[in-house]
Design a protein around this motif. Structure first.
Motif, PDB file in Angstrom:
ATOM      1  N   UNK A   1      22.618  95.798  60.446  1.00 16.79           N
ATOM      2  CA  UNK A   1      21.560  95.151  61.016  1.00 16.79           C
ATOM      3  C   UNK A   1      20.204  95.151  60.450  1.00 16.79           C
ATOM      4  N   UNK A   2      19.991  93.853  59.810  1.00 17.61           N
ATOM      5  CA  UNK A   2      19.021  93.638  58.922  1.00 17.61           C
ATOM      6  C   UNK A   2      17.606  93.869  59.512  1.00 17.61           C
ATOM      7  N   UNK A   3      17.608  93.424  60.722  1.00 18.89           N
ATOM      8  CA  UNK A   3      16.357  93.234  61.336  1.00 18.89           C
ATOM      9  C   UNK A   3      16.384  93.218  62.902  1.00 18.89           C
ATOM     10  N   UNK A   4      15.403  93.604  63.728  1.00 13.61           N
ATOM     11  CA  UNK A   4      15.819  93.541  65.143  1.00 13.61           C
ATOM     12  C   UNK A   4      14.419  93.359  65.727  1.00 13.61           C
ATOM     13  N   UNK A   5      13.928  92.209  66.584  1.00 13.46           N
ATOM     14  CA  UNK A   5      12.769  92.267  67.215  1.00 13.46           C
ATOM     15  C   UNK A   5      12.676  91.764  68.391  1.00 13.46           C
ATOM     16  N   UNK A   6      11.572  91.699  69.036  1.00 13.67           N
ATOM     17  CA  UNK A   6      11.486  91.083  70.390  1.00 13.67           C
ATOM     18  C   UNK A   6      10.274  89.897  70.236  1.00 13.67           C
TER      19      UNK A   6
ATOM     20  N   UNK B   1      15.843  89.480  69.114  1.00 12.28           N
ATOM     21  CA  UNK B   1      16.699  88.674  67.917  1.00 12.28           C
ATOM     22  C   UNK B   1      17.373  89.762  66.978  1.00 12.28           C
TER      23      UNK B   1
ATOM     24  N   UNK C   1      19.076  90.222  63.395  1.00  9.37           N
ATOM     25  CA  UNK C   1      19.375  89.486  62.038  1.00  9.37           C
ATOM     26  C   UNK C   1      20.597  90.563  61.428  1.00  9.37           C
TER      27      UNK C   1
ATOM     28  N   UNK D   1      14.259 100.500  65.626  1.00 10.52           N
ATOM     29  CA  UNK D   1      14.009  98.872  65.838  1.00 10.52           C
ATOM     30  C   UNK D   1      13.731  98.872  67.152  1.00 10.52           C
TER      31      UNK D   1
END
Lengths: 403, 176
Positions: free
Chosen positions: B55-60, B83, B85, B128
Motif C-alpha cells: 500500500x503505497x499511500x492512503x489518504x482522505x 484513496x 494507491x 496512514x
C-alpha cells in the motif's frame, strides 16, 4: 498524538520500566518521542509518539499556488530541499501534462543527485556521531558545506532553495556552477574513501550496527519501505530505473542493494549510492544539453526573464498574465500521483485539481512517516543504546514526518 | 495489468460491489463500495495475477465547495473520499482504489463516516489511517488503535475538512 502502551497485569510489569525518550533528546536530532517499555536494558515495546512538528503543510498546499508551494517543500525534508522541490514540480508537471526542456531535465537530475549525496552524508555522518565516531561526522559535514556552496551559486540560497518552477527553473546554470560541480566530482571520491576507511572496519561502529534493527524483505514490502532502507533489505526497487523520469533513462548507473537489512548494511548502501550518484552527476554534467531551460514563453506558465518583460510587449503581457490572480495557468480537473526517488525513499505527491492554479488537495507521501512506522518492529528485543543506531539508520526527519 | 483489465476482473468477481471507475483520468481509478473494501483489498493482495503487496499511500480527500457562487462550477457533490494507491512488487503495476463516503454518517453533522480499516491487510495502513482520521475525519472501523497521530489528542475538528475553522483558543493560546 499520544499512544501510550496498554498496561498489562501488575505481576508482568513488576520488572519493567517505562522510559520516555525525547521529544527533545540529542540523539533524536529532531522532535520525536518514544515511549519505551524496558526490562533491564532490553526494549520490550516501543510506542512512537509523533506530531510535535506538525505545521499543516497539506493545508497550506490548498491555499498556495503551484509555484508558491515550492517554498513549503523546502521545509519538509530540510536536509535535501532540492529533491523536494523537484518532487513537487514533477507532480505538478505530470498533472498539467508539461514536458520540460532537456536542459532543465539534466540540471534537475544533477541537483537531485547532489541532494542525495548531501542527504546520505548527513545521515551517515549523524549515524556515526550517535554511535561514537565523531570524526566521520566532520568529514561528512565538510563536504555538505561544498554542496551548499554549489546550491548558493545556483540560486542564492544555501538551505531553502525553492529552485524549481512549473515548467522550468528559477535561473539557468552558470559556468561557475559547472566549474564547482566538476571540482566536487573530482574531490569527493577521496573524502568518500576516507569516511569509508574511518567506519567500514571500525570495530565500535560495526559492532553497534551489525545485526541491529534487521528488516526482512517481506516486512519491507508489506510495510511499503522504499529507498535505501528497502534496498538494504533486498527489495530491488528504484524509481530511477523502474520508471525513469527526468534524464535517468539516458544515464548509466547501478542500483545498490544488499540482502542483510541491518543498520550496518543500510549505511553501506547509502555509502555506495553516493558513488553511483557521483557517476550520474558526472555524466549529466558532461552531456548537459544547450538550449532553453524553461518551457516557451507562449505557454504562459513561467515568468519571462526581465529583459523580455522590459523590452517586448509579449514579455510584458505574459508577465502580467502569470502574476495576476485568476489569470494564472489553467490546470485540468483531474488528479494524479507522481513520485521521485528522493534520498530517503519514494517521495510522492498526490494532487487533486479543481481547475484553478491552486491544488484542491496536496497530499505528500512522506518516506520518513512510513519508515518511522517500522521503528517499533525494528527495535523490539534490542538494547536501549541501539535505539540511536536504528534511528540514525532510518534517517527520520521530523519536519517530513509530521508535515 | 492496466487499470481497465483489473477493473474488468474485479467487476467479474465482485459485481456491483465495484461501484464505478474512471479510466480516462491521468491516474485511472476503480471505485469500491465502502462495505466491501476489506474483501476487495484481500483479493487484490492475494490473487496471483494481481498481488498488490504494498500500500503505497492512503489518504482522505474532502470534496466541498463552501462558496455558493463557485458551487455550480465545482462539479462534485459534497462527499469524502478515501484513496488507496497500491503497488505490486511482483508484477510491477499499480492501481488506485477509491471509496466514496458521505461527509457525515447519516447526514448527522459531527458523526464521522465509517469505512472498514485495511490495517489487517497492509500493516502500514495503521498509521496512514490514523492520519486520515486525524486530519480528514474518517472513522476506520476495526482499526487497532484509532487515535489522533499529528494533532494533540484533545484537538477539536479535522483540519483538512474544507469547512474547518481554526479554534479560537487552545489551552489559553490564542488561535486566530
Amino acid at each position: 498524538m499520544a499512544s501510550v502502551v496498554e498496561p498489562e497485569s501488575p505481576v508482568e510489569q513488576e520488572y519493567r520500566w517505562t522510559l520516555n525518550f525525547g521529544p527533545q533528546h540529542p540523539a533524536t536530532h529532531t522532535t520525536l518521542r518514544l515511549i519505551l517499555q524496558i526490562e533491564g536494558e532490553r526494549v520490550l515495546h516501543a510506542a512512537p509518539d509523533i506530531g510535535y512538528l506538525h505545521s499543516g503543510f497539506e493545508k497550506i498546499g490548498e491555499h498556495l499556488n503551484y509555484n508558491q508551494y515550492v517554498t513549503v517543500t523546502d521545509r519538509m525534508n530540510y536536509i535535501s530541499p532540492m529533491a523536494n522541490n523537484i518532487a513537487w514540480h514533477h507532480a505538478v508537471e505530470t498533472l498539467l501534462g508539461i514536458e520540460v526542456p532537456k536542459r532543465c531535465k539534466y540540471i534537475r537530475t544533477i541537483l537531485a543527485e547532489l541532494a542525495r549525496i548531501s542527504d546520505h552524508l548527513l545521515c551517515n555522518g549523524a549515524a556515526a556521531l550517535d554511535t561514537g565516531a565523531f570524526t566521520a561526522f566532520l568529514y561528512a559535514f565538510n563536504q555538505r558545506e561544498v554542496l551548499y556552496n554549489i546550491f548558493e551559486t545556483l540560486c542564492g540560497a544555501r538551505f531553502t532553495t525553492s529552485y524549481t518552477r512549473v515548467g522550468g527553473l528559477m535561473y539557468d546554470a552558470t559556468p561557475k556552477f559547472i566549474e564547482q560541480v566538476r571540482a566536487f566530482v573530482k574531490n569527493f571520491p577521496q573524502v568518500h574513501g576516507e569516511v569509508c576507511r574511518l567506519l567500514n572496519r571500525n570495530r565500535i561502529f560495526v559492532e553497534r550496527t551489525k545485526g541491529i534493527g534487521v528488516l526482512s524483505k517481506e516486512q519491507a514490502i508489506n510495510r511499503s519501505a522504499t529507498g535505501p532502507i528497502a534496498r538494504a533489505s533486498g527489495v530491488t526497487r528504484d524509481l530511477r530505473k523502474d520508471e525513469p523520469y527526468l534524464a535517468y533513462g539516458d544515464l548509466d548507473f547501478n542500483v545498490v542493494c544488499s540482502t542483510e537489512g541491518d543498520c550496518f548494511h543500510r549505511y553501506l548502501v547509502r555509502m555506495d549510492e553516493m558513488l553511483e550518484s557521483l557517476k550520474i552527476v558526472e555524466q549529466a554534467l558532461e552531456n548537459l544539453p544547450a538550449g532553453p531551460v524553461n518551457v516557451p514563453m507562449a505557454d504562459r506558465l513561467i515568468l519571462p526573464d526581465k529583459s523580455r518583460v522590459y523590452n517586448t510587449i509579449e514579455g510584458l503581457i505574459t508577465h502580467f498574465e502569470v502574476v495576476m490572480t485568476n489569470r494564472g495557468f489553467q490546470a485540468p480537473r483531474d488528479e494524479c500521483y507522481a513520485a521521485i526517488e528522493a534520498p530517503n525513499g519514494e517521495l510522492g505527491f498526490y494532487l487533486v485539481s479543481d481547475g484553478s492554479d491552486i491544488a484542491y488537495r496536496a497530499r505528500c507521501r512522506p518516506p520518513s512517516f512510513i519508515h518511522f512506522a517500522l521503528f517499533p518492529d525494528l527495535i523490539q528485543g534490542h538494547m536501549v543504546s541501539d535505539i540511536v543506531a536504528v534511528l540514525g539508520s532510518l534517517n527520520i526527519i521530523a519536519a517530513e514526518l509530521d508535515r | 495489468m492496466t487499470t481497465a483489465e483489473i477493473h474488468q476482473q474485479l467487476v467479474a468477481r465482485f459485481g456491483d460491489k465495484i461501484t464505478g471507475a474512471n479510466l480516462e483520468a491521468i491516474d485511472p481509478w476503480v471505485e469500491v463500495a465502502s462495505a466491501a473494501i476489506v474483501e476487495v483489498a484481500q483479493y487484490l493482495k492475494s490473487e496471483p495475477s494481481l498481488v498488490f503487496d504494498a500500500l503505497n499511500n492512503l489518504c482522505g480527500v474532502d470534496y466541498l465547495e463552501t462558496d455558493a457562487k463557485k458551487a455550480a462550477k465545482f462539479g462534485h457533490e459534497p462527499h469524502v473520499e478515501v484513496v488507496y494507491h497500491l503497488y505490486s512488487y511482483t508484477h510491477r503495476h499499480s492501481l488506485v482504489v477509491k471509496v466514496k463516503l458521505p461527509r457525515w454518517e447519516s447526514d448527522e453533522a459531527g458523526r464521522l463516516p465509517d469505512v472498514p480499516s485495511v490495517a489487517g491487510v497492509w500493516a502500514i495502513a495503521d498509521w496512514h489511517e490514523r492520519e486520515a482520521y486525524d486530519l480528514v475525519g474518517i472513522n476506520f472501523t476495526g482499526h487497532p488503535n484509532l487515535h489522533r497521530i499529528l494533532c494533540a489528542e484533545d484537538w477539536v475538528g479535522h483540519a483538512l475538512r474544507k469547512d474547518y475553522e481554526f479554534p479560537l483558543e487552545y489551552h489559553g493560546i490564542r488561535g486566530r
